[in-house]
Structures are given as C-alpha cells and as structure tokens.
Design an enzyme around this catalytic site. Structure first.
Site, PDB file in Angstrom:
ATOM      1  N   LYS A  12      76.085  91.569  50.848  1.00  0.00           N
ATOM      2  CA  LYS A  12      75.348  91.180  51.931  1.00  0.00           C
ATOM      3  C   LYS A  12      74.123  90.478  51.377  1.00  0.00           C
ATOM      4  O   LYS A  12      73.436  90.619  50.333  1.00  0.00           O
ATOM      5  CB  LYS A  12      74.882  92.404  52.722  1.00  0.00           C
ATOM      6  CG  LYS A  12      74.299  91.724  54.174  1.00  0.00           C
ATOM      7  CD  LYS A  12      75.408  91.159  55.089  1.00  0.00           C
ATOM      8  CE  LYS A  12      75.763  92.260  55.983  1.00  0.00           C
ATOM      9  NZ  LYS A  12      76.989  91.777  56.778  1.00  0.00           N
ATOM     10  N   THR A  57      80.163  94.862  53.767  1.00  0.00           N
ATOM     11  CA  THR A  57      78.788  94.334  53.374  1.00  0.00           C
ATOM     12  C   THR A  57      77.936  94.567  54.435  1.00  0.00           C
ATOM     13  O   THR A  57      76.555  95.061  54.387  1.00  0.00           O
ATOM     14  CB  THR A  57      78.800  92.808  53.328  1.00  0.00           C
ATOM     15  OG1 THR A  57      78.917  92.221  54.658  1.00  0.00           O
ATOM     16  CG2 THR A  57      79.738  92.225  52.332  1.00  0.00           C
ATOM     17  N   HIS A 244      54.435  63.940  40.673  1.00  0.00           N
ATOM     18  CA  HIS A 244      53.703  62.844  40.532  1.00  0.00           C
ATOM     19  C   HIS A 244      52.524  62.533  41.307  1.00  0.00           C
ATOM     20  O   HIS A 244      52.719  62.441  42.544  1.00  0.00           O
ATOM     21  CB  HIS A 244      54.529  61.469  40.229  1.00  0.00           C
ATOM     22  CG  HIS A 244      55.839  61.865  39.258  1.00  0.00           C
ATOM     23  ND1 HIS A 244      55.535  61.975  37.973  1.00  0.00           N
ATOM     24  CD2 HIS A 244      56.987  61.938  39.494  1.00  0.00           C
ATOM     25  CE1 HIS A 244      56.688  62.336  37.313  1.00  0.00           C
ATOM     26  NE2 HIS A 244      57.569  62.201  38.448  1.00  0.00           N
TER      27      HIS A 244
HETATM   28  O1  LIG Z   1      55.071  65.140  31.033  1.00  0.00           O
HETATM   29  C1  LIG Z   1      55.818  64.186  31.320  1.00  0.00           C
HETATM   30  N1  LIG Z   1      57.038  64.110  30.694  1.00  0.00           N
HETATM   31  C2  LIG Z   1      58.260  63.495  30.699  1.00  0.00           C
HETATM   32  O2  LIG Z   1      59.268  63.547  30.302  1.00  0.00           O
HETATM   33  C3  LIG Z   1      57.824  62.487  31.597  1.00  0.00           C
HETATM   34  N2  LIG Z   1      58.504  61.277  32.101  1.00  0.00           N
HETATM   35  C4  LIG Z   1      57.776  60.696  32.818  1.00  0.00           C
HETATM   36  O3  LIG Z   1      58.273  59.549  33.491  1.00  0.00           O
HETATM   37  N3  LIG Z   1      56.725  61.214  32.926  1.00  0.00           N
HETATM   38  C5  LIG Z   1      56.589  62.222  32.216  1.00  0.00           C
HETATM   39  N4  LIG Z   1      55.670  63.072  32.006  1.00  0.00           N
END
Ligand SMILES: O=c1[nH]c(=O)c2[nH]c(=O)[nH]c2[nH]1
Length: 289
Positions: A12, A57, A244
């Site tokens: 489950k 289950t 990012h």
């Molecule tokens: O810390 C990072 N590692 C990466 O492998 C990578 N690749 C990227 O485009 N920016 C980053 N930053």
C-alpha cells in the site's frame, strides 16, 4: 524463448496518517505519508492467481493506522522499523519489507493550534529482511537554500555552443534532496531525531560557509561535513538543482544593475547529483532501492 517472472514487490502506497497525542490541554501532531512494499514467495499469485501468500494491501494500510494508535509515531525511522519487522514476521511468504515515510512538519501556534511550516519534508526508507538484515536511509527534500554572494563559476570547458559568461559573484540557490545511510545499529538503537538535526545543521553550515567555485564543490563540502560530524552515517547522496538567478538587463531603462535585481528562473535548471561516502562503507544491499 521462455518468459519468466522477474523482480516484484507489492504494497500500500501513501497511507496518510495523522496522529494526535493529547497531553492534557497541550496536543502534539505527527503528519506522515507511509508507503509499504513487500516481497518474497510471490510467484504463485502472478503465475496462477493463488492469493494465499498475499497479505492484502488493505491490511497493510490498516496496520499503519493501528500501530499509530497502539505505539504512537515517534521518530519516523523507528515507526518504519516497527512496521517492517512486523510484516516480515507476520507471513512466512513475506521475506522482505521496504517502508518509506515522509513527514510533514507543523509549527506550534498554541496548545492545540498549528501551521504547516513551509520548510523541508523529512524522509526515511527502511528495508528489513527475514534474515535480520536492516538498513535505514534517512533524508529530506525541499530544503531551499540561497547565498547572495560567495559563489563563482568560471574556467569551465567551452565548445562552439558555449555562451555562458564566467561569473565571479553570483547568487547560488538550491532545493536540497538528501538521503543518508546509517551504519548498522548493532545491538543499540540510534537517536534518529538527533541525527536528523545534526545532518541538517551540517548541510546548512557547509552551504553557507563554503566559498563556492561550483555547485559540485559545494555538494562535496556538504556531504563531507555530514560524514565528518556524524559518525553513525557512512554515505550521503545529494541532489542539488541549480536554481538559476539571472541578472536582469536594466540598461533599456537607463539603470545599472550591480548584482541587485534578478530573474529567478524555474526551468530549465542544472541538476548536480553526487554521493559522498566512507571509503570502507559496508555494502548497501537494497538500502537505496
Ligand atoms: O555550479 C555550476 N555547475 C555547473 O556544472 C554549471 N553549469 C552551468 O551552466 N552553470 C553551472 N554552475
């Protein structure tokens, strides 16, 4: 050609259990999601439809609720071990149990009032085999961290498709998923609550305290900090999305942007994954399955 049955397990998944413990006027809350997977002598059910070895289950779900009532839910690892040992002892055909638990944390607002904290989710995966072998992997996910400086990324390989500019001062942000494997507990028992707090603190300290030349370097620093500080842990696996943060070009508006205004992208993201372990860590067996 002959067709044969391969690896199989059943159970489950995602039994949501909330346990309230009433200590006079002060109430305590545990909020968990429990997934059970059992395996063993299950050939007949697949090959002939003979269900005699199959503990339903539905029964597994009932057991989670009954054990929450009878035993309470302390540390999720201890609750998972209790369940796993129970299932492997309950039926001769069940040789192996995997119990995975997620715990959602609630912050106290009053004696019987709580807010669901927007912090990370605590996890564990326990395996227990009829032969007595046990493994415990504890973990967390969605631990969101960000450094506004102290992060660089340059000197990387280039080819004709490379446009990334070297960065000497960038925002570094991630949402940590981590699992850490405990050494076999032997005859003693671990304090999994303390262990969790120690690991979490190490992860935060290493993230904040490492001047990062890449997220890969930060990952290793985080794992190494945990293994150095927590002797009960022999291996840690980390998955770190690189969340990012791109500087916004404000020149069309006649404004400069000296590392102040960012666009926080949600995808795509770099995904940095790695294992840090003792060089003599015991064989993991099925611990990571
Ligand atoms: O810390 C990072 N590692 C990466 O492998 C990578 N690749 C990227 O485009 N920016 C980053 N930053």
């Amino acid at each position: 050609m002959t067709v044969v049955l391969g690896a199989n397990r059943y159970g489950k998944a995602e039994t949501r259990v909330v346990r309230v413990t009433r200590d006079g006027d002060v109430h305590h809350l545990k909020d968990c999601n429990v997934s059970v997977a059992l395996s063993g002598d299950m050939a007949e059910v697949h090959l002939t439809g003979d269900n005699s070895a199959v503990l339903p289950t539905d029964t597994q779900k009932n057991t989670v609720y009954a054990f929450a009532r009878e035993h309470g839910i302390g540390q999720i690892e201890d609750f998972a071990l209790l369940l796993a040992r129970h299932f492997t002892a309950s039926q001769p055909a069940i040789h192996h149990a995997r119990v995975a638990i997620e715990e959602y944390s609630w912050e106290r607002q009053g004696p019987h009032s709580f807010t669901r904290s927007a912090t990370e989710i605590r996890t564990c995966v326990v395996h227990h085999d009829q032969d007595g072998t046990t493994s415990v992997v504890s973990g967390l996910r969605d631990l969101v961290l960000l450094n506004t400086t102290g992060s660089e990324f340059h000197g990387f390989a280039r080819d004709r498709y490379t446009t990334l500019q070297p960065a000497t001062d960038r925002v570094l942000a991630t949402a940590v998923t981590a699992g850490w494997r405990h050494l076999p507990a032997g005859t003693g028992a671990y304090d999994y609550g303390k262990s969790y707090d120690d690991v979490r603190r190490c992860l935060l300290e290493a993230f904040a305290g490492t001047h990062s030349l890449s997220l890969q370097q930060t990952l290793y620093a985080m794992g190494a900090r945990v293994l150095t500080a927590c002797e009960e842990i022999c291996e840690i696996r980390l998955a770190l999305p690189n969340k990012h943060h791109f500087l916004v070009d404000l020149t069309p508006f006649g404004l400069d942007n000296d590392n102040e205004v960012y666009f926080a992208a949600d995808r795509p993201y770099g995904l940095i994954e790695g294992t840090v372990r003792h060089d003599h860590a015991p064989d993991p067996g099925p611990a990571w399955d």
